[in-house]
Design an enzyme around this catalytic site. Structure first.
Site, mmCIF file in Angstrom:
data_model
loop_
_atom_site.group_PDB
_atom_site.id
_atom_site.type_symbol
_atom_site.label_atom_id
_atom_site.label_comp_id
_atom_site.label_asym_id
_atom_site.label_seq_id
_atom_site.Cartn_x
_atom_site.Cartn_y
_atom_site.Cartn_z
ATOM 1 N N ASN A 35 3.631 -53.134 27.284
ATOM 2 C CA ASN A 35 3.023 -54.367 26.769
ATOM 3 C C ASN A 35 3.646 -55.604 27.407
ATOM 4 O O ASN A 35 3.771 -56.642 26.775
ATOM 5 C CB ASN A 35 3.164 -54.421 25.243
ATOM 6 N N ASP A 58 10.538 -44.935 29.377
ATOM 7 C CA ASP A 58 10.070 -44.889 27.994
ATOM 8 C C ASP A 58 11.202 -44.396 27.103
ATOM 9 O O ASP A 58 11.709 -43.287 27.292
ATOM 10 C CB ASP A 58 8.855 -43.945 27.929
ATOM 11 N N LEU A 59 11.562 -45.201 26.136
ATOM 12 C CA LEU A 59 12.704 -44.858 25.265
ATOM 13 C C LEU A 59 12.406 -43.693 24.327
ATOM 14 O O LEU A 59 13.312 -43.204 23.658
ATOM 15 C CB LEU A 59 13.120 -46.093 24.453
ATOM 16 N N LYS A 85 3.524 -53.196 18.082
ATOM 17 C CA LYS A 85 3.566 -54.184 16.989
ATOM 18 C C LYS A 85 2.214 -54.617 16.440
ATOM 19 O O LYS A 85 2.149 -55.550 15.640
ATOM 20 C CB LYS A 85 4.332 -55.419 17.480
ATOM 21 N N SER A 125 10.902 -57.199 10.260
ATOM 22 C CA SER A 125 9.797 -58.127 10.040
ATOM 23 C C SER A 125 9.683 -58.509 8.573
ATOM 24 O O SER A 125 9.990 -57.703 7.686
ATOM 25 C CB SER A 125 8.513 -57.422 10.492
ATOM 26 N N TYR A 150 2.541 -49.677 10.900
ATOM 27 C CA TYR A 150 3.491 -50.549 11.598
ATOM 28 C C TYR A 150 4.583 -51.031 10.642
ATOM 29 O O TYR A 150 5.775 -50.895 10.917
ATOM 30 C CB TYR A 150 2.769 -51.762 12.221
ATOM 31 N N LYS A 154 8.889 -50.259 10.293
ATOM 32 C CA LYS A 154 10.001 -51.223 10.155
ATOM 33 C C LYS A 154 10.865 -50.844 8.950
ATOM 34 O O LYS A 154 12.096 -50.857 9.027
ATOM 35 C CB LYS A 154 9.472 -52.651 10.021
ATOM 36 N N ARG A 231 2.005 -69.309 6.091
ATOM 37 C CA ARG A 231 3.045 -68.506 6.736
ATOM 38 C C ARG A 231 4.194 -69.410 7.173
ATOM 39 O O ARG A 231 4.043 -70.626 7.309
ATOM 40 C CB ARG A 231 2.510 -67.819 8.005
HETATM 41 P P1 NAD Z 1 6.196 -57.272 22.764
HETATM 42 O O1 NAD Z 1 5.150 -56.222 22.730
HETATM 43 O O2 NAD Z 1 5.920 -58.508 23.534
HETATM 44 O O3 NAD Z 1 7.571 -56.639 23.306
HETATM 45 C C1 NAD Z 1 7.924 -55.317 23.086
HETATM 46 C C2 NAD Z 1 8.329 -54.705 24.417
HETATM 47 O O4 NAD Z 1 8.740 -53.354 24.215
HETATM 48 C C3 NAD Z 1 7.185 -54.685 25.432
HETATM 49 O O5 NAD Z 1 7.630 -55.279 26.641
HETATM 50 C C4 NAD Z 1 6.881 -53.193 25.623
HETATM 51 O O6 NAD Z 1 6.487 -52.901 26.950
HETATM 52 C C5 NAD Z 1 8.212 -52.548 25.249
HETATM 53 N N1 NAD Z 1 8.120 -51.177 24.715
HETATM 54 C C6 NAD Z 1 7.349 -50.746 23.679
HETATM 55 N N2 NAD Z 1 7.569 -49.438 23.470
HETATM 56 C C7 NAD Z 1 8.494 -49.028 24.388
HETATM 57 C C8 NAD Z 1 9.124 -47.791 24.671
HETATM 58 N N3 NAD Z 1 8.816 -46.664 23.992
HETATM 59 N N4 NAD Z 1 10.023 -47.730 25.678
HETATM 60 C C9 NAD Z 1 10.325 -48.844 26.391
HETATM 61 N N5 NAD Z 1 9.763 -50.042 26.160
HETATM 62 C C10 NAD Z 1 8.854 -50.129 25.169
HETATM 63 O O7 NAD Z 1 6.569 -57.604 21.248
HETATM 64 P P2 NAD Z 1 7.416 -58.827 20.643
HETATM 65 O O8 NAD Z 1 6.473 -59.737 19.960
HETATM 66 O O9 NAD Z 1 8.347 -59.360 21.650
HETATM 67 O O10 NAD Z 1 8.201 -58.045 19.493
HETATM 68 C C11 NAD Z 1 9.501 -57.552 19.699
HETATM 69 C C12 NAD Z 1 9.972 -56.849 18.450
HETATM 70 O O11 NAD Z 1 9.925 -57.742 17.352
HETATM 71 C C13 NAD Z 1 9.124 -55.651 18.045
HETATM 72 O O12 NAD Z 1 9.975 -54.653 17.526
HETATM 73 C C14 NAD Z 1 8.237 -56.195 16.950
HETATM 74 O O13 NAD Z 1 7.827 -55.200 16.053
HETATM 75 C C15 NAD Z 1 9.184 -57.176 16.287
HETATM 76 N N6 NAD Z 1 8.498 -58.254 15.556
HETATM 77 C C16 NAD Z 1 7.588 -59.040 16.208
HETATM 78 C C17 NAD Z 1 6.932 -60.055 15.517
HETATM 79 C C18 NAD Z 1 5.885 -60.901 16.205
HETATM 80 O O14 NAD Z 1 5.106 -61.528 15.506
HETATM 81 N N7 NAD Z 1 5.852 -60.986 17.528
HETATM 82 C C19 NAD Z 1 7.231 -60.283 14.169
HETATM 83 C C20 NAD Z 1 8.176 -59.468 13.535
HETATM 84 C C21 NAD Z 1 8.816 -58.453 14.248
HETATM 85 C C1 WQD Z 2 -1.351 -65.719 10.474
HETATM 86 C C2 WQD Z 2 -2.406 -66.393 9.593
HETATM 87 C C3 WQD Z 2 -4.368 -65.051 9.243
HETATM 88 C C4 WQD Z 2 -5.791 -64.990 13.348
HETATM 89 C C5 WQD Z 2 1.428 -60.521 11.644
HETATM 90 C C6 WQD Z 2 1.948 -59.172 11.229
HETATM 91 C C7 WQD Z 2 3.395 -59.271 10.821
HETATM 92 C C8 WQD Z 2 4.228 -59.944 11.897
HETATM 93 C C9 WQD Z 2 3.622 -61.220 12.350
HETATM 94 C C10 WQD Z 2 5.209 -58.254 13.284
HETATM 95 C C11 WQD Z 2 -3.047 -65.432 8.590
HETATM 96 C C12 WQD Z 2 -4.720 -66.307 10.020
HETATM 97 C C13 WQD Z 2 -5.042 -65.250 12.207
HETATM 98 C C14 WQD Z 2 -7.095 -65.535 13.443
HETATM 99 C C15 WQD Z 2 -6.786 -66.596 11.305
HETATM 100 N N1 WQD Z 2 4.325 -59.143 13.071
HETATM 101 N N2 WQD Z 2 -5.522 -66.030 11.213
HETATM 102 N N3 WQD Z 2 -7.524 -66.335 12.422
HETATM 103 O O1 WQD Z 2 -0.811 -61.657 9.699
HETATM 104 O O2 WQD Z 2 1.037 -63.303 9.117
HETATM 105 O O3 WQD Z 2 1.546 -61.385 10.527
HETATM 106 O O4 WQD Z 2 2.243 -61.037 12.696
HETATM 107 O O5 WQD Z 2 6.030 -57.818 12.548
HETATM 108 O O6 WQD Z 2 3.821 -57.970 10.597
HETATM 109 O O7 WQD Z 2 1.172 -58.711 10.142
HETATM 110 O O8 WQD Z 2 0.169 -63.186 11.477
HETATM 111 O O9 WQD Z 2 -0.764 -64.583 13.266
HETATM 112 O O10 WQD Z 2 -2.076 -62.562 12.499
HETATM 113 O O11 WQD Z 2 -1.900 -64.525 11.003
HETATM 114 O O12 WQD Z 2 -7.245 -67.305 10.413
HETATM 115 O O13 WQD Z 2 -7.808 -65.308 14.420
HETATM 116 O O14 WQD Z 2 -3.488 -66.837 10.444
HETATM 117 O O15 WQD Z 2 -5.383 -64.724 8.347
HETATM 118 O O16 WQD Z 2 -3.286 -66.166 7.430
HETATM 119 P P1 WQD Z 2 0.411 -62.378 10.101
HETATM 120 P P2 WQD Z 2 -1.148 -63.690 12.170
#
Ligand code: NAD
Ligand code: WQD
Length: 340
Positions: A35, A58-59, A85, A125, A150, A154, A231
């Protein structure tokens, strides 16, 4: 001091690698690029003047992960970002999520135990809280039954780390992120959603740049002041900085707890409409949007109690909403320039 950053070419990982390198840490990234893109390494090098060591695999491959640990015995600590994610996709393909997110974590923990690596920071998360009864949500708020595979990965990952650290010489910091948005001020790295974004911020910027016709606002009949859901949006650079502090805390043994949990948010809740208004104000672009029915699985409102992280980590998110939305817009514009 060498830090392993799994998922380090991803969105949050790449910003964290920048902050680590700027603080003088040596970084090795492991990512399978499922990704993210290899070009991220060049852009990290442009920002920091240093290209991190990179290993593509791949981990979930146990043997390959074990070989990696054996060959990198100088790793001091790990930040484990690598995971799938997408909440909706996880509902469609639960086993893909359990396999990727849990097996990779277990391989890493095994590698740590076998090679005496003691410190891990884990990306959790706010999704673990579901819809909290009491707001703001603190670290001691109850974990609710997961709404998606998902979210369940976590919760399970947190437990796997807890039980593993109980019986091994292993310290962990679990960071529960709220809603990370925005991009590095250089606009060289940012969020790269593949396909149609699910998350609000990339959907807004892709609509404004003309990739999407209009933003669908999922519901305006919530019990909130303007009817749209609330949020706690946090700038990804503020979030990245908290990881560096977490690493320092473990390496310098500032706490004697084996596992610590911190919420990473700003403490401010913003509604979907407020984010749209902020985007329009910061970018000067008018956004095309339509109000739709609520999206299933969405919570009404959630924002973080930041007191514990502020006090214990000595960290505070600093960037205001308009800076978040403007940086996301600059990143989208930079992507568009590259496409031209
Ligand atoms: P992202 O997808 O941009 O980054 C994740 C990276 O991990 C990617 O580069 C992907 O290629 C790599 N990856 C996935 N599976 C792999 C595997 N098996 N082996 C090696 N590499 C692998 O995601 P992000 O938004 O940077 O999120 C990072 C972390 O934070 C994730 O664990 C996600 O669940 C967590 N998180 C993200 C959000 C968010 O909203 N972005 C919110 C809460 C938690
Ligand atoms: C935010 C708000 C939507 C898109 C998700 C995961 C959570 C975490 C963060 C990883 C909500 C609204 C969104 C759109 C909209 N990820 N929305 N139109 O749902 O809070 O959280 O990302 O851990 O686990 O569930 O984030 O950015 O999708 O939504 O109105 O096209 O925006 O309904 O109220 P969310 P989001």
């Amino acid at each position: 001091m060498k830090i392993l950053v799994t998922g380090g070419t991803g969105y949050i990982g790449s910003h964290t690698v920048v902050e680590l390198q700027e603080k003088g840490y040596e970084v090795v990234i492991v990512d399978n690029l499922s990704n993210s893109s290899i070009e991220v390494l060049d852009n990290i090098a442009k920002i920091t003047g240093k290209r991190p060591q990179f290993e593509q695999f791949d981990l979930t491959e146990q043997k390959r992960t074990a070989e990696f640990f054996a060959a990198n015995s100088d790793i001091e600590a790990i930040i484990h970002f690598a995971a799938f994610k997408a909440v909706g996709e996880s509902v469609e393909k639960p086993l893909m999520y359990y396999r990727n997110n849990l097996i990779s974590l277990m391989n890493i923990l095994q590698g740590m135990i076998d090679n005496r690596v003691k410190n891990i920071v884990f990306s959790s998360s706010c999704t673990v809280y579901g819809q909290p009864e009491k707001l703001p949500v603190s670290e001691s708020s109850p974990i609710q039954k997961a709404w998606s595979p998902y979210g369940n990965t976590k919760q399970m990952s947190e437990e796997i780390i807890q039980f593993t650290s109980d019986v091994n010489d292993l310290q962990a910091i679990l960071l529960r992120y709220f809603n990370p948005i925005g991009a590095h001020e250089s606009a060289l790295i940012g969020e790269l959603p593949i396909g149609v974004p699910n998350c609000l911020m990339p959907y807004i910027t892709q609509t404004a740049i003309g990739i999407r016709e209009f933003l669908r606002v999922w519901g305006d009949d919530y019990p909130t002041p303007d009817g749209t859901a609330i949020r706690d949006y946090i700038h990804v650079v503020d979030l990245a900085k908290a990881h560096v502090i977490a690493i320092e805390r473990m390496i310098e043994k500032r706490s004697n707890k084996k596992v610590e949990i911190f919420n990473l948010g700003t403490g401010n809740g913003f509604s979907v409409m407020e984010v749209i208004k902020s985007f329009e104000r910061a970018s000067g672009v008018k956004l095309n949007y339509q109000i739709m029915e609520r999206r299933s699985g969405d919570v009404v409102e959630v924002w973080s109690d930041t007191e514990y992280a502020n006090k214990e980590l000595g960290w505070k998110a600093e960037k205001p909403l308009d800076e978040m939305t403007l940086s996301a817009w600059k990143w989208e514009e930079a992507l568009a320039k590259k496409r031209d």
